[in-house]
Scaffold this motif. Structure first.
Motif, PDB file in Angstrom:
ATOM      1  N   VAL A 216      12.476  -2.216  -7.957  1.00 23.09           N
ATOM      2  CA  VAL A 216      12.275  -1.059  -7.082  1.00 23.09           C
ATOM      3  C   VAL A 216      10.874  -0.485  -7.254  1.00 23.09           C
ATOM      4  CG1 VAL A 216      13.013   1.316  -6.627  1.00 23.09           C
ATOM      5  CG2 VAL A 216      14.724  -0.468  -6.960  1.00 23.09           C
ATOM      6  N   SER A 217      10.414  -0.415  -8.509  1.00 24.56           N
ATOM      7  CA  SER A 217       9.071   0.102  -8.773  1.00 24.56           C
ATOM      8  C   SER A 217       8.018  -0.739  -8.065  1.00 24.56           C
ATOM      9  CB  SER A 217       8.802   0.122 -10.286  1.00 24.56           C
ATOM     10  OG  SER A 217       9.689   0.989 -10.962  1.00 24.56           O
ATOM     11  N   TYR A 218       8.169  -2.062  -8.119  1.00 19.81           N
ATOM     12  CA  TYR A 218       7.153  -2.925  -7.523  1.00 19.81           C
ATOM     13  C   TYR A 218       7.258  -2.993  -6.003  1.00 19.81           C
ATOM     14  CZ  TYR A 218       4.802  -4.453 -11.680  1.00 19.81           C
ATOM     15  OH  TYR A 218       4.010  -4.463 -12.802  1.00 19.81           O
ATOM     16  N   ILE A 219       8.431  -2.799  -5.465  1.00 21.02           N
ATOM     17  CA  ILE A 219       8.546  -2.707  -4.004  1.00 21.02           C
ATOM     18  C   ILE A 219       7.772  -1.491  -3.503  1.00 21.02           C
ATOM     19  CG2 ILE A 219      10.140  -2.240  -2.104  1.00 21.02           C
ATOM     20  CD1 ILE A 219      12.211  -3.952  -3.549  1.00 21.02           C
ATOM     21  N   GLN A 220       7.948  -0.353  -4.193  1.00 22.07           N
ATOM     22  CA  GLN A 220       7.218   0.854  -3.825  1.00 22.07           C
ATOM     23  C   GLN A 220       5.720   0.687  -4.043  1.00 22.07           C
ATOM     24  OE1 GLN A 220       8.521   3.566  -2.351  1.00 22.07           O
ATOM     25  NE2 GLN A 220      10.487   2.486  -2.313  1.00 22.07           N
ATOM     26  N   ILE A 221       5.338  -0.009  -5.114  1.00 25.01           N
ATOM     27  CA  ILE A 221       3.922  -0.245  -5.394  1.00 25.01           C
ATOM     28  C   ILE A 221       3.285  -1.084  -4.288  1.00 25.01           C
ATOM     29  CG2 ILE A 221       2.341  -1.496  -6.927  1.00 25.01           C
ATOM     30  CD1 ILE A 221       4.119  -0.607  -9.270  1.00 25.01           C
ATOM     31  N   ILE A 222       3.967  -2.158  -3.897  1.00 24.20           N
ATOM     32  CA  ILE A 222       3.430  -3.049  -2.861  1.00 24.20           C
ATOM     33  C   ILE A 222       3.303  -2.314  -1.529  1.00 24.20           C
ATOM     34  CG2 ILE A 222       3.902  -5.121  -1.486  1.00 24.20           C
ATOM     35  CD1 ILE A 222       5.200  -6.316  -4.013  1.00 24.20           C
ATOM     36  N   LEU A 223       4.323  -1.523  -1.177  1.00 27.59           N
ATOM     37  CA  LEU A 223       4.269  -0.758   0.071  1.00 27.59           C
ATOM     38  C   LEU A 223       3.113   0.242   0.053  1.00 27.59           C
ATOM     39  CD1 LEU A 223       8.074  -0.043   0.688  1.00 27.59           C
ATOM     40  CD2 LEU A 223       6.608  -1.706   1.862  1.00 27.59           C
ATOM     41  N   THR A 224       2.874   0.852  -1.091  1.00 24.06           N
ATOM     42  CA  THR A 224       1.768   1.808  -1.211  1.00 24.06           C
ATOM     43  C   THR A 224       0.421   1.107  -1.138  1.00 24.06           C
ATOM     44  OG1 THR A 224       3.136   3.254  -2.613  1.00 24.06           O
ATOM     45  CG2 THR A 224       0.751   3.605  -2.661  1.00 24.06           C
ATOM     46  N   ILE A 225       0.307  -0.051  -1.775  1.00 23.45           N
ATOM     47  CA  ILE A 225      -0.951  -0.795  -1.763  1.00 23.45           C
ATOM     48  C   ILE A 225      -1.298  -1.249  -0.341  1.00 23.45           C
ATOM     49  CG2 ILE A 225      -2.063  -2.956  -2.509  1.00 23.45           C
ATOM     50  CD1 ILE A 225      -0.635  -2.667  -5.172  1.00 23.45           C
ATOM     51  N   LEU A 226      -0.287  -1.659   0.423  1.00 26.50           N
ATOM     52  CA  LEU A 226      -0.529  -2.116   1.794  1.00 26.50           C
ATOM     53  C   LEU A 226      -1.044  -1.001   2.701  1.00 26.50           C
ATOM     54  CD1 LEU A 226       2.569  -4.441   2.355  1.00 26.50           C
ATOM     55  CD2 LEU A 226       0.209  -5.118   1.883  1.00 26.50           C
ATOM     56  N   LYS A 227      -0.783   0.245   2.311  1.00 26.41           N
ATOM     57  CA  LYS A 227      -1.250   1.375   3.115  1.00 26.41           C
ATOM     58  C   LYS A 227      -2.709   1.729   2.821  1.00 26.41           C
ATOM     59  CE  LYS A 227       3.356   3.479   3.399  1.00 26.41           C
ATOM     60  NZ  LYS A 227       4.176   4.670   3.042  1.00 26.41           N
ATOM     61  N   ILE A 228      -3.257   1.189   1.740  1.00 28.48           N
ATOM     62  CA  ILE A 228      -4.652   1.481   1.393  1.00 28.48           C
ATOM     63  C   ILE A 228      -5.570   0.800   2.402  1.00 28.48           C
ATOM     64  CG2 ILE A 228      -6.439   1.245  -0.380  1.00 28.48           C
ATOM     65  CD1 ILE A 228      -4.239   1.248  -2.480  1.00 28.48           C
ATOM     66  N   GLN A 229      -6.494   1.548   2.962  1.00 28.85           N
ATOM     67  CA  GLN A 229      -7.372   1.032   4.016  1.00 28.85           C
ATOM     68  C   GLN A 229      -8.431   0.082   3.470  1.00 28.85           C
ATOM     69  OE1 GLN A 229      -6.776   1.629   7.226  1.00 28.85           O
ATOM     70  NE2 GLN A 229      -5.019   2.909   6.644  1.00 28.85           N
ATOM     71  N   ASN A 231     -10.230  -2.788   1.365  1.00 27.34           N
ATOM     72  CA  ASN A 231      -9.863  -4.039   0.689  1.00 27.34           C
ATOM     73  C   ASN A 231     -10.143  -3.958  -0.802  1.00 27.34           C
ATOM     74  OD1 ASN A 231      -9.027  -5.320   3.049  1.00 27.34           O
ATOM     75  ND2 ASN A 231     -11.099  -6.040   3.534  1.00 27.34           N
ATOM     76  N   ILE A 232     -11.252  -3.322  -1.148  1.00 29.01           N
ATOM     77  CA  ILE A 232     -11.597  -3.160  -2.564  1.00 29.01           C
ATOM     78  C   ILE A 232     -10.547  -2.303  -3.263  1.00 29.01           C
ATOM     79  CG2 ILE A 232     -13.300  -2.226  -4.176  1.00 29.01           C
ATOM     80  CD1 ILE A 232     -15.459  -2.868  -2.137  1.00 29.01           C
ATOM     81  N   GLY A 233     -10.102  -1.252  -2.575  1.00 24.93           N
ATOM     82  CA  GLY A 233      -9.073  -0.390  -3.150  1.00 24.93           C
ATOM     83  C   GLY A 233      -7.766  -1.118  -3.357  1.00 24.93           C
ATOM     84  N   ARG A 234      -7.399  -1.967  -2.382  1.00 21.84           N
ATOM     85  CA  ARG A 234      -6.161  -2.738  -2.526  1.00 21.84           C
ATOM     86  C   ARG A 234      -6.240  -3.711  -3.695  1.00 21.84           C
ATOM     87  NH1 ARG A 234      -5.894  -2.802   3.301  1.00 21.84           N
ATOM     88  NH2 ARG A 234      -6.964  -4.832   3.330  1.00 21.84           N
ATOM     89  N   ARG A 235      -7.376  -4.407  -3.810  1.00 22.19           N
ATOM     90  CA  ARG A 235      -7.535  -5.356  -4.923  1.00 22.19           C
ATOM     91  C   ARG A 235      -7.505  -4.639  -6.262  1.00 22.19           C
ATOM     92  NH1 ARG A 235     -11.394  -7.945  -1.456  1.00 22.19           N
ATOM     93  NH2 ARG A 235     -13.088  -6.846  -2.554  1.00 22.19           N
ATOM     94  N   ARG A 236      -8.153  -3.491  -6.317  1.00 25.82           N
ATOM     95  CA  ARG A 236      -8.186  -2.736  -7.579  1.00 25.82           C
ATOM     96  C   ARG A 236      -6.792  -2.254  -7.962  1.00 25.82           C
ATOM     97  NH1 ARG A 236     -12.531   1.862  -7.594  1.00 25.82           N
ATOM     98  NH2 ARG A 236     -13.817  -0.028  -7.367  1.00 25.82           N
ATOM     99  N   ALA A 237      -6.046  -1.769  -6.991  1.00 26.98           N
ATOM    100  CA  ALA A 237      -4.695  -1.289  -7.271  1.00 26.98           C
ATOM    101  C   ALA A 237      -3.774  -2.434  -7.688  1.00 26.98           C
ATOM    102  CB  ALA A 237      -4.127  -0.581  -6.038  1.00 26.98           C
TER     103      ALA A 237
END
Length: 327
Positions: A216-229, A231-237
């Motif tokens: 559940v934690s990682y499902i929420q993490i992935i959904l949050t990462i996909l919302k980051i505009q 690309n650098i922010g997504r990779r860092r997260a």
């Protein structure tokens, strides 16, 4: 014949991995290498986290706990395995077997909980960063750490007690390289239905609940990462939790295969290979996985190495100057 009388004059015999001396020599070298990597790698992570103030955060606090747990994990089974491969005695006393079983199950149960807490820590850091310092403050992290170790060791008391109460009179030979619950049940000469139910309920509840919390934690993490505009922010997260996700997949995958399946499908060779994965290989891989994919840990390690080299250079300089002055 009761289990007490039986154990008073006989020891268990661990079957080991192979009876071929050439294969044993090869395995000894390989597993000794893995064990040394596990000890050195995890100890290095513990010292680095402890000595570097920038790493005094919840994420690295739990990573230090994982490294210490991996040292304990591998030390419970690997030394006896290496002794057998080196031509030493394959016998283990009843008390020694139960002690090995207790600490092994303790480490296994504790790691299930620890990995789920590490996943929750990453969830809060990525999905709710504004409240991270409030939710994952130092007192709460200490309470979580103490709690998971207590639950892990208490759970093991239950499994070990129910395993120890069985009468072992069918055979002295354990079809494994360490004392684990499934091969121990194969030796019992009484009904083991209660023990199997205990594995599926108590052990299954602990493992399944830990896995679901992590999932559940990682499902929420992935959904949050996909919302980051960015690309650098997504990779860092994603880089902050990718290492932990790899460890979770390896650990829970192997544990599920071992304990969450019918006992009728028990296979010595398959179970030995899976046991080697999470009892020998994984503790050695964890420090490599976390170090190679974590810039902060790599930077702290380089910093400590440079400090050590500079310190060594200064000592050599002072010694040479001394001999030049008074030689």
């Amino acid at each position: 014949m009761t289990w007490w009388n039986w154990t008073s004059d006989a020891d268990f015999i661990l079957a080991g991995l192979s009876s071929d001396e050439r294969i044993q020599t090869f395995m000894f070298v390989i597993f000794l290498l893995f064990y040394l990597i596990s000890l050195c790698g995890n100890f290095t992570i513990i010292v680095t986290i402890w000595s570097e103030h920038k790493l005094h955060t919840p994420m690295y606090f739990f990573l230090g706990n994982l490294s210490f747990l991996d040292i304990c994990y591998s030390s419970v089974t690997v030394p006896k395995l290496l002794l057998g491969l080196a031509g030493g005695s394959s016998e283990i006393s009843y008390r020694g077997c139960m002690a090995q079983l207790y600490f092994y199950v303790s480490c296994c149960s504790t790691e299930c909980l620890l990995l789920s807490i590490m996943g929750f820590d990453r969830y809060v850091a990525i999905c709710d960063p504004m409240h991270y310092t409030i939710i994952m403050n130092k007192p709460k992290c200490l309470q979580l750490a103490v709690g998971l170790w207590l639950v892990g060791f208490t759970t093991s008391v239950i499994h070990t007690t129910f395993t120890a109460r069985l009468p072992y009179c069918n055979s002295h030979r354990i079809s494994h390289f360490f004392c684990d619950i499934p091969p121990m049940l194969e030796l019992a000469c009484s009904d083991t239905f209660l023990n199997k139910i205990l594995i599926l309920t108590a052990g299954g509840f602990l493992g399944l609940s830990s896995f679901l919390l992590t999932l559940v934690s990682y499902i929420q993490i992935i959904l949050t990462i996909l919302k980051i505009q960015s690309n650098i922010g997504r990779r860092r997260a994603f880089s902050t939790c990718a290492s932990h996700l790899m460890v979770v997949i390896i650990f829970f995958g192997s544990i599920s295969f071992m304990y969450m399946r019918p006992t009728s499908s028990y296979s010595l060779k398959q179970d030995q290979l899976v046991s080697l994965l999470y009892a020998v290989v994984t503790p050695a891989l964890n420090p490599i996985i976390y170090t190679l994919r974590n810039k902060e840990v790599k930077f702290a390690l380089k910093k400590k190495i440079n400090q050590r080299l500079n310190s060594t250079y200064l000592w050599k300089h002072y010694i040479l100057a001394f001999f030049k002055e008074f030689g």
